[in-house]
Scaffold this motif. Structure first.
Motif, short mmCIF file in Angstrom:
data_model
loop_
_atom_site.label_atom_id
_atom_site.label_comp_id
_atom_site.label_asym_id
_atom_site.label_seq_id
_atom_site.Cartn_x
_atom_site.Cartn_y
_atom_site.Cartn_z
N PHE A 191 -28.90 14.00 6.57
CA PHE A 191 -28.75 14.12 5.11
C PHE A 191 -27.40 13.57 4.67
CE2 PHE A 191 -32.05 17.20 6.00
CZ PHE A 191 -32.93 16.97 4.96
N ILE A 192 -26.38 13.96 5.40
CA ILE A 192 -25.04 13.53 4.99
C ILE A 192 -24.88 12.04 5.23
CG2 ILE A 192 -23.56 13.87 7.04
CD1 ILE A 192 -22.79 15.36 3.71
N LEU A 193 -25.45 11.55 6.33
CA LEU A 193 -25.29 10.13 6.61
C LEU A 193 -26.04 9.29 5.58
CD1 LEU A 193 -25.40 10.00 10.49
CD2 LEU A 193 -23.44 9.98 8.99
N GLU A 194 -27.18 9.80 5.16
CA GLU A 194 -27.89 9.04 4.13
C GLU A 194 -27.17 9.07 2.80
OE1 GLU A 194 -32.05 9.77 3.87
OE2 GLU A 194 -32.36 8.86 5.85
N GLN A 205 -26.16 5.86 0.73
CA GLN A 205 -26.49 5.67 -0.68
C GLN A 205 -25.25 5.37 -1.52
OE1 GLN A 205 -28.50 9.14 -2.08
NE2 GLN A 205 -30.22 8.80 -0.70
N SER A 206 -24.13 5.96 -1.12
CA SER A 206 -22.92 5.74 -1.89
C SER A 206 -22.31 4.39 -1.60
CB SER A 206 -21.90 6.83 -1.59
OG SER A 206 -22.49 8.08 -1.71
N GLY A 207 -22.90 3.66 -0.70
CA GLY A 207 -22.38 2.33 -0.41
C GLY A 207 -21.27 2.33 0.61
N ILE A 208 -21.20 3.36 1.39
CA ILE A 208 -20.17 3.42 2.41
C ILE A 208 -20.70 2.76 3.67
CG2 ILE A 208 -18.85 5.01 3.87
CD1 ILE A 208 -19.02 6.93 1.41
N ALA A 254 -31.05 6.04 14.96
CA ALA A 254 -31.56 6.21 13.60
C ALA A 254 -30.82 5.36 12.57
CB ALA A 254 -31.47 7.68 13.20
N PHE A 255 -29.54 5.11 12.80
CA PHE A 255 -28.78 4.42 11.77
C PHE A 255 -28.26 3.08 12.27
CE2 PHE A 255 -28.88 8.61 10.03
CZ PHE A 255 -28.86 8.41 8.68
N HIS A 266 -36.72 16.27 -3.78
CA HIS A 266 -36.36 14.86 -3.99
C HIS A 266 -35.37 14.36 -2.93
CE1 HIS A 266 -33.72 17.49 -6.28
NE2 HIS A 266 -32.76 16.66 -5.96
N LEU A 267 -34.71 15.30 -2.26
CA LEU A 267 -33.80 14.89 -1.21
C LEU A 267 -34.53 14.33 -0.01
CD1 LEU A 267 -31.11 17.68 -1.02
CD2 LEU A 267 -30.77 15.30 -1.57
N LEU A 268 -35.74 14.79 0.18
CA LEU A 268 -36.50 14.35 1.35
C LEU A 268 -37.12 12.99 1.15
CD1 LEU A 268 -38.35 17.53 2.55
CD2 LEU A 268 -36.58 16.27 3.72
N GLY A 269 -37.49 12.72 -0.06
CA GLY A 269 -38.07 11.42 -0.32
C GLY A 269 -39.56 11.33 -0.05
N TYR A 270 -40.19 12.43 0.22
CA TYR A 270 -41.65 12.39 0.38
C TYR A 270 -42.28 12.63 -0.98
CZ TYR A 270 -40.86 13.05 5.35
OH TYR A 270 -40.45 12.90 6.64
#
Lengths: 623, 457
Positions: free
Chosen positions: B39-42, B46-49, B72-73, B336-340
């Motif tokens: 979650f934190i990595l996503e 998303q923040s463009g980091i 995963a990343f 909405h955090l999950l994206g499903y």
């Protein structure tokens, strides 16, 4: 020439002097008579165009025309004994065309009624307050006088055909051949020297009609190409014309380019459609959320400044300008030229990117525009032999100089000038909050002058309150009122001090909205209006109304009254289709209402702004 | 933007003991079938980091986590996993990796955050105020009454510990006082000087420290090197910085690097300049106006707060209760955090799931791929992982069942957390239990509020 000049002379029945003149010498401005056959070189009687010492700038094509005719002008001029060479004619011709957009505008500013600078202030002082400018003026004057006859004569001798005619290929060929023939003839008569050659040339021209134009244009081509270079640079420096936000096509394009996504607000006032107006709430989160994405395009320092503009943490011409320059300094410090790129070009594009980011945060003020132009000209004029660290060092110190000289020192000078206008027992009125005016008051107070300040304020920003706080803390006695009461309070006022965001070259003052009404009321009550404005905020443009260029504030700011919680009829106005709110930020004060502008060059009448603009520009771009 | 991101992923947390194991460090604990660290990595992505440092306690955990991240990343984030010794605390961890920090500002995130607070906004607030530290506060999640009926007294105790006593200035930008709720007994002590200089303090207890801080690197490292005993950012460093914001030794201290001295100089100059002429133009919130409107106030460094919007979800996985809360929220309110995308029944059921006849999956449920369920089962407000085998007549409510669990016929599971590879035999009944990985619940067993862990051999 007559054809060209007539409309202007006809359209200004009221004539007024522009620039510097001794109080006594009213130039004779009787009628636009026929061109003097041999205008005397003395200053006493100006030429038929009633070119006052500070010339009403000729229409933009003068310089090119002059240049075109140059080969012919030269012999004539040299014959007349004027030792003017090419370089001495340049100052006349090199008015930047962009300074004066069209003859119509030029007419406008000479149409104003006679200045009232002398009303309450000694005009003798005015003349002396500009020692530096005067020599230049005289010089320019001489040039004008000397150039004109040459020009007139030239025009008389040559065909009066409009120069802009297109020539066909065949014609050009004919011209070229004629030219060659003329050259050969001239060479044949070579012993007679260049002076003799010129008339010969003229004769051929007269006979061949159109030939004249082409021959001169080719002859001049080198010179013009020399001219073009600075022209191009200038074009780059001049901020591109304001985008018209009612042009949907261009707005779309700009949106694609823009770094920060902004949503345009609904219910915009029709008259101000061309100005950018975004929903204020939507800006900040978007800029913030882009924080980590912007790092390629925007330097952190610039980002920070942009953010503070956006949130209103930093506002006011001087503060914004300094903050911006400091940020640019930081970015230059961290800058390193990428391989295979030149510092000048790459840094300029970088700065351009920063500027467009800042514009997206809030439209630039004139002061910032001038500062940016200065910085860019410093970058382009960097000596080539400097290494990268050296040039960075130079730019950084240049910026420091700009800040200390043009802003800080200028303010000190303004304060010293303005303080002389404050007498014991004065009641001074000011509107909103201007840093320069505040310093004037504080300094006058330090000098022990006894005066009282009336602070007039207005919603929604209520900037005057902070000024009030600071002045009362210093022990200055103040009166605080809102703009509705200005006509009442004006009875007791002896002087009005106002700040300005910018002063335009026709003497119009561009300032916080409400300034114009204050100045108007003061004018009505015969109270002198003094504008405190640093010269770097002067703008060469001319604006006649506050519509075409302005800034729209947040409409919610006027619909909501802080501290009042009960619902008003304006709640949910955004959904009402036939209601639009307008929150203008600036307005224009016509120069009629301004008695004097106090600037770092001294105290000048509003009509002399054009002179300062020109001189100052000079100083900026060529030193 | 000259920001470095440090994610403190922890190691094998003791508070989550039955759930984590040697094979499963806290950061990889599946929340709604995704490791909590994702979650934190996503959010970072998303923040463009692009770059981040993940600090893990213990070598073995670091190996596991870096293996997972690289899987995963792979192309999305450039993550560097650094192992630090166990039990050094958050401040210790930063101290350990101090030499790796180069940027001007550092954003420290706790790896167990499940949130959608915009990081850019935090960083922007930090930059805007030129703060020494920016602490992110979020309003305490007003979670509805727990259906589980878990022993509420215990939960309340835990919740109170999460609440802090926080003092803010009138503009809600500066942090004037902070005390962890647990440390406060009856009275709180507020520094007189701070109160005096700000004039007004607003004390709130409805805010929660989100464990997300932006620090000025130089200041952070100075504080850490000067105070060897500090081992937690939250408990030691932050209160220290808040308390010393008026009489900071940081700026005058010789320990500070030259570059910083220079920064301070320019700052001073700028302050002077603004007070000279720009003051009219700098309204509230900024230091200049503070300085001017209040000559007493001499803030040497600024502690800024970023108060997250109430609509933004923010939770920390730091207890078993939090674990089940987050799971519940993720398939419920914060889905909405999950994206499903939710199905028409308001739940997420993978198409490969085989459901027996008369089996119902209620709203706010999630059943992942490959699971099988027998007849007449009922699943309510629960999460069922991959490849679980569930017999007939099983009732599961308010529970989390991880992967590869087999549940025999006629079981009843309420408010429990069943870890991977657990075997639950027929007619067992579990209520408010945590079952560690690989445990076997014998047939007909009846447990209430217990933590069942496989014995180490």
């Amino acid at each position: 020439m007559d054809v060209r000049r007539v409309p202007r002379t006809v359209s200004n029945p009221k004539v007024r002097q522009v620039g510097f003149f001794a109080p006594g010498t009213q130039p004779d401005r009787s009628q636009p008579g026929p061109p003097a056959a041999s205008p005397p070189l003395s200053d006493a009687s100006p030429t038929e165009n009633s070119l006052s010492p500070v010339m009403i700038p000729p229409p933009r094509n003068l310089s090119t025309e002059l240049a075109r005719q140059f080969p012919h002008v030269l012999p004539v001029a040299s014959l007349r004994g004027g030792s003017r060479g090419a370089d001495s004619s340049i100052p006349v011709g090199s008015y930047n065309p962009s300074e004066f957009q069209s003859p119509a505008e030029a007419t406008d500013f000479s149409e104003d009624p006679s200045p009232h600078l002398g009303r309450r202030n000694s005009s003798g002082k005015l003349a002396t307050s500009l020692p530096a400018g005067r020599f230049d003026m005289e010089f320019a004057k001489q040039n004008n006088v000397a150039t004109l006859p040459a020009e007139t004569r030239e025009q008389n001798t040559t065909s009066s055909k409009p120069f802009k005619d297109k020539t066909t290929k065949a014609e050009r060929r004919a011209i070229q051949e004629a030219q060659r023939a003329a050259k050969a003839a001239a060479r044949g008569e070579g012993s007679k020297g260049p002076n003799a050659a010129a008339p010969a040339n003229n004769n051929t021209n007269a006979s061949l009609g159109k030939l004249k134009k082409e021959s001169s244009s080719t002859a001049v081509s080198e010179k013009r190409s020399g001219d073009r270079q600075p022209d191009k640079d200038k074009k780059k420096d001049v901020p591109h014309p304001r985008m018209q936000f009612d042009d949907t096509n261009r707005v779309e394009k700009a949106k694609k380019r823009s770094v920060v996504k902004q949503t345009e607000s609904k219910n915009r006032v029709e008259l101000f459609r061309h100005l950018p107006q975004y929903e204020h709430g939507a800006w900040l989160p978007d800029v913030e959320s882009k924080f980590f994405q912007l790092h390629n395009t925007v330097h952190p320092a610039v980002y920070k400044v942009g953010l503070s503009f956006l949130t209103g943490d930093v506002s006011g011409g001087n503060a914004r300008c300094i903050a911006m320059l400091k940020a640019f300094q930081e970015s230059i410090k961290d800058y390193s030229t990428p391989p295979e790129k030149s510092l000048v070009r790459d840094l300029t594009t970088k700065i351009n990117g920063y500027v467009s980011f800042l514009i997206e945060c809030r439209p630039l003020s004139v002061s910032m525009g001038n500062a940016i132009r200065f910085l860019k000209s410093q970058i382009t004029n960097l000596p080539l032999h400097l290494s990268e660290p050296e040039s960075k060092e130079k730019l950084i110190s240049d910026i420091d100089h700009f800040i200390s000289e043009k802003i800080l020192l200028a303010d000190k000078v303004i304060v010293n000038h303005a303080v002389t206008k404050i007498n014991d027992g004065d009641v001074l009125l000011t509107y909103a909050s201007s840093s320069a005016v505040e310093m004037v008051f504080l300094h006058a107070h330090e000098l022990g002058k006894q005066f009282r300040v009336v602070i007039v304020d207005s919603r929604p920003k209520l900037e005057g309150q902070k000024l009030l706080l600071r002045l009362t803390r210093m022990g200055i006695s103040c009166t605080y009122t809102h703009i509705n009461a200005v006509s009442y309070i004006m009875h007791e006022v002896t002087r009005v001090f106002l700040g300005a965001s910018s002063v335009l070259s026709n003497g119009t003052v561009y300032s916080r909205v409400g300034t114009a009404s204050i100045a108007m009321v003061a004018h009505q009550f015969n109270v002198p209006v003094l504008i405190c404005c640093e010269a770097y905020k002067f703008h060469e443009g001319v604006q006649l109304d506050s519509i075409c260029s302005n800034e729209l504030g947040n409409p919610d700011a006027i619909s909501k009254v802080p501290g009042r919680n009960e619902s008003s009829c304006l709640d949910g106005w955004i959904d009402t289709e036939n209601l639009q709110l307008l929150n203008l930020t600036y307005d224009l004060t016509p120069s009629d209402y301004v008695s004097m502008i106090i600037t770092d060059f001294g105290m000048i009448p509003p009509t002399s702004v054009a002179v300062i603009v020109r001189e100052y520009r000079h100083e900026n771009l060529w030193t | 933007m000259d920001f470095q991101i440090v994610v403190l992923a922890g190691g094998f947390s003791k508070t989550l003991l039955p759930l984590v194991s040697k094979e499963l460090p806290k950061a990889l604990l599946p929340v709604a079938d995704r490791p909590v660290l994702s979650f934190i990595l996503e959010l970072l992505e998303q923040s463009g980091i692009k770059n981040a440092i993940v600090v893990v306690e213990g070598e073995s955990a670091a190996l596991l986590i870096s293996a997972w991240i690289s899987r995963a990343f792979e192309d999305r984030l450039n993550v560097e996993v650094i192992a630090v010794p166990e039990d050094v605390g958050t401040a210790g961890a930063i101290r350990e990796i101090g030499h790796r920090l180069t940027a001007k500002d550092i954003l420290v995130l706790s790896g167990d955050l499940v949130t959608e607070i915009p990081l850019g906004a935090v960083a922007a607030a930090h930059r805007r105020h030129d703060a020494m530290v920016t602490s992110v506060l979020c309003s305490v999640t007003v979670s509805g009454p727990l259906d589980s009926g878990a022993s509420s007294a215990k939960d309340k105790g835990k919740k109170a510990a999460r609440v802090n006593i926080i003092g803010l200035d009138s503009t809600k930008t500066f942090l004037l006082h902070i005390a962890a709720g647990a440390d406060v007994e009856k009275d709180i002590r507020v520094q007189k000087s701070i109160l005096h200089s700000f004039g007004q303090m607003e004390i709130r207890s409805d805010l929660m420290d989100a464990h997300m801080y932006a620090f000025k690197r130089s200041a952070l490292l100075d504080v850490l090197s000067q105070n060897d005993k500090f081992d937690s950012l939250r408990r030691d460093v932050l209160p220290y910085l808040v308390q010393t914001q008026l009489k900071s030794t940081l700026s005058s201290n010789g320990a500070q690097s030259e570059e910083n001295g220079h920064d301070k100089d320019t700052l001073q100059i700028q302050k002077k300049m603004f007070s000279q002429l720009g003051n009219a133009s700098i309204p509230n919130g900024s230091y200049a106006s503070n300085l001017l409107s209040d000559p007493i106030l001499k803030q040497t460094h600024k502690c800024v707060v970023y108060i997250a919007n109430k609509t933004k979800y923010c939770a920390r996985l730091n207890s078993i209760q939090a674990f089940s809360d987050i799971n519940r929220d993720l398939v419920g309110d914060a889905n909405h955090l999950l994206g499903y995308t939710l199905s028409s029944q308001n739940n997420i059921v993978d198409p490969s799931v085989i459901l027996g006849s008369k089996t119902t999956v209620g709203p706010q449920c999630m059943v992942r791929e490959g699971s099988e369920m027998g007849d007449k089962c009922s699943v309510k407000k629960s999460i069922i992982g991959r490849h679980c085998r569930i017999g007939s007549n099983v009732k599961i409510s308010n529970s989390i069942v991880m992967n590869h669990v087999s549940i025999g016929d006629g079981c009843s599971i309420q408010g429990s957390i069943i870890c991977s590879n657990v075997q639950i035999q027929e007619r067992a009944s579990l209520k408010d239990c945590q079952v560690g990985a690989g445990y076997v619940v014998t047939a007909g067993g009846d447990y209430k509020g217990e933590s069942l862990v496989k014995k180490e051999k």
